[in-house]
Design an enzyme around this catalytic site. Structure first.
Site, mmCIF file in Angstrom:
data_model
loop_
_atom_site.group_PDB
_atom_site.id
_atom_site.type_symbol
_atom_site.label_atom_id
_atom_site.label_comp_id
_atom_site.label_asym_id
_atom_site.label_seq_id
_atom_site.Cartn_x
_atom_site.Cartn_y
_atom_site.Cartn_z
ATOM 1 N N SER A 164 -7.476 -4.455 -2.982
ATOM 2 C CA SER A 164 -7.565 -5.666 -3.807
ATOM 3 C C SER A 164 -8.958 -5.915 -4.360
ATOM 4 C CB SER A 164 -7.113 -6.891 -3.001
ATOM 5 O OG SER A 164 -7.905 -7.051 -1.838
ATOM 6 N N ASP A 206 -11.067 -17.001 -2.370
ATOM 7 C CA ASP A 206 -9.942 -17.200 -1.452
ATOM 8 C C ASP A 206 -10.363 -16.758 -0.056
ATOM 9 O OD1 ASP A 206 -9.773 -14.425 -1.413
ATOM 10 O OD2 ASP A 206 -7.958 -14.294 -2.617
ATOM 11 N N HIS A 253 -11.730 -12.760 -0.653
ATOM 12 C CA HIS A 253 -12.320 -12.239 -1.879
ATOM 13 C C HIS A 253 -13.423 -13.149 -2.422
ATOM 14 C CE1 HIS A 253 -8.130 -10.603 -1.812
ATOM 15 N NE2 HIS A 253 -8.824 -9.493 -1.951
#
Length: 362
Positions: A44, A337, A340
């Site tokens: 990610s 978040d 991240h």
């Protein structure tokens, strides 16, 4: 802008100046691309939307407030409010745009000339980790890369494709999920491996992956270090036992992995003629941001900009049920978040990547 944030911006300008001087020494201009293409593999941290095309993928960033500060203020699949580190790196290398997610319709024709992005949220070094979350495994990403080579040859010709692939910058950024989404809550796995042996297992996978990339023509590879696992807000929430500071044990695990990664990189460079591999240290800048945010002009490193979920995998991501629940100024937050960084933090982290990347270009 605070004086600390101004100082950080000044440092980034010095790095960009070094790149510009490198270009000029080659007889180029500062607008030229330093490398012909950027080809990315991982999770990610570099996924730019591949998981949007995977119906069963557990982790996606295709909803608000992701992308709030990106182009057109829309979610693209990037796990941040804006740019991720590879976006910043690509810009620093002279690219006007970004390689599209490989699974998207945009990954075709002349768009392939600038590279490809195979990143998939929840992918990791160990394919078993990725399979748990229906992500694109690293093995499958390598298969897609072979497919990309054939498509590139159709556009650029075989000789042109070989030249692009040999001079391209390859980025590998993954591994966090192997710990947070697998090892730490997988009793059978942690019983089979202690942390030291598990790190050996992961770096062996990286070594084999690099061997394959080398056979396929890669000569410039940058691999990110493990981040400070214990400083990620989701990790503090899950493993901090009610304390607000970084979880020392988890950071120790990341440091163990990073030492083994550095040793593996040295061995790979000695083993393969003409191969350059650089470790992009994201551990140091992100830990410094997490522990002393004010020094870099940030005001918050424990809370997340968006509201994350309360259970299961939602503790890692923005809660889609509270899409409007976002902080007013994401640039003052280190983390967007649960795992991240914000675009502002990514700009700081990218500085380390660009600095290390200069060694790959000389």
């Amino acid at each position: 802008m605070s004086s600390s944030r101004g100082s950080s911006a000044m440092q980034r300008r010095f790095v960009l100046l070094a790149l510009s001087l490198l270009l000029i020494s080659w007889g180029g201009s500062v607008q030229a691309q330093v490398v012909p293409a950027v080809i990315s593999f991982g999770d990610s941290t570099i996924d730019v939307g591949n998981n949007n095309y995977l119906p069963g993928a557990v982790f996606k960033a295709n909803y608000a407030p992701y992308g709030k500060n990106f182009r057109r203020h829309k979610a693209t699949g990037r796990f941040s409010d804006g740019k991720i580190v590879t976006d910043v790196t690509s810009e620093s290398l002279g690219f006007e745009g970004y390689a599209p997610p490989y699974l998207s319709p945009q990954a075709s024709g002349k768009n392939l000339l600038a590279g490809a992005n195979f990143g998939s949220a929840a992918s990791s070094y160990d394919d078993d980790t990725a399979a748990m979350y229906d992500a694109i495994t690293l093995s499958q990403q390598l298969k897609y890369y072979k497919e990309y080579q054939a498509k590139l040859a159709a556009v650029a010709g075989r000789r042109g494709a070989r030249s692009i692939l040999a001079d391209a910058l390859y980025v590998v950024s993954t591994g966090t999920g192997d710990f947070l989404q697998n090892y730490y809550h997988n009793a059978s796995l942690s019983a089979r491996y202690d942390v030291n042996r598990y790190c050996d297992h992961l770096v062996r996978i990286f070594s084999g992956f690099t061997d394959e990339l080398y056979k396929l023509g890669a000569r410039r590879i940058g691999v990110t270090s493990m981040p400070p696992l214990g400083c990620l807000p989701a990790a503090i929430r899950l493993y901090g036992k009610g304390r607000s500071g970084c979880v020392r044990r988890l950071n120790g695990d990341a440091e163990t992995f990073n030492r083994k990664l550095n040793a593996t990189v040295e061995a790979l460079v000695k083993r393969h003629d003409g191969l350059k591999v650089a470790v992009f240290d994201i551990y140091t800048p992100l830990r410094e941001l997490s522990e002393k945010p004010a020094a870099q002009g940030f005001s918050e490193a424990r809370k997340t900009c968006c509201r994350t979920g309360k259970a299961g995998t939602r503790v890692y991501l923005c809660d889609p049920a509270t899409a409007v629940g976002m902080c007013r100024n994401a640039s003052s937050y280190v983390y967007f978040d649960g795992v991240h960084p914000s675009e502002a933090a990514n700009l700081v982290i990218a500085e380390s990547m660009v600095s290390a990347g200069i060694d790959l270009l000389t």
